[in-house]
Write an enzyme that holds these catalytic residues in place. Sequence first.
Site, PDB file in Angstrom:
ATOM      1  N   HIS A  49      14.910   7.595  16.605  1.00  0.00           N
ATOM      2  CA  HIS A  49      15.086   6.901  15.314  1.00  0.00           C
ATOM      3  C   HIS A  49      14.254   5.639  15.255  1.00  0.00           C
ATOM      4  O   HIS A  49      14.807   4.554  15.336  1.00  0.00           O
ATOM      5  CB  HIS A  49      16.565   6.562  15.116  1.00  0.00           C
ATOM      6  CG  HIS A  49      16.935   6.304  13.693  1.00  0.00           C
ATOM      7  ND1 HIS A  49      16.941   5.060  13.123  1.00  0.00           N
ATOM      8  CD2 HIS A  49      17.321   7.146  12.717  1.00  0.00           C
ATOM      9  CE1 HIS A  49      17.342   5.135  11.871  1.00  0.00           C
ATOM     10  NE2 HIS A  49      17.573   6.400  11.601  1.00  0.00           N
ATOM     11  N   PHE A  50      13.104   5.610  15.058  1.00  0.00           N
ATOM     12  CA  PHE A  50      12.088   6.653  14.971  1.00  0.00           C
ATOM     13  C   PHE A  50      11.036   6.331  16.021  1.00  0.00           C
ATOM     14  O   PHE A  50      10.704   5.157  16.183  1.00  0.00           O
ATOM     15  CB  PHE A  50      11.455   6.659  13.580  1.00  0.00           C
ATOM     16  CG  PHE A  50      12.452   6.930  12.478  1.00  0.00           C
ATOM     17  CD1 PHE A  50      12.842   8.228  12.191  1.00  0.00           C
ATOM     18  CD2 PHE A  50      13.009   5.887  11.754  1.00  0.00           C
ATOM     19  CE1 PHE A  50      13.751   8.486  11.169  1.00  0.00           C
ATOM     20  CE2 PHE A  50      13.918   6.141  10.742  1.00  0.00           C
ATOM     21  CZ  PHE A  50      14.292   7.432  10.441  1.00  0.00           C
TER      22      PHE A  50
END
Length: 146
Positions: A49-50
């Site tokens: 993420h991410f």
Amino acid sequence: MKLNIKQILDTLPHRYPFILVDKVLSLVPNENILAIKNVTINEEFFVGHFPYYPVMPGVLIIEALAQTAGILSFKSMDEKPNDDSLYFFVGIDNCRFKHPVVPGDTLKLNVSIDKVRGGVWKYLAQAHVENTICAEATLMCALKKI
């Protein structure tokens, strides 16, 4: 009142990797609390993420606020978690995410008790990085026998 991580672990049932409060800077029982979460690239959620732009998931910011509320409630009741009950997150209203939280940020978690009725605690909560509001919500929690 200030709390270090050992005192926080004595107050909350959460454990690694889900403890999201590192230190309590101030706590006034039955009123408010200011705590911090030091956000580091080592957090497991940043793997996905991410990978190209690590951002702390908003739901985990809200969870950090809820854990902060739990500390405030336990200290206000002068109780500790036990094997017979859990402090459940039972509601979120007016939740807004206003600014991303990234590795290296110190997330300030500010929670005030709005009211307590019928065993349900209602809080006004805000998460800041420096002077920028990142998230805010009205949270509700309740201590329930299990």
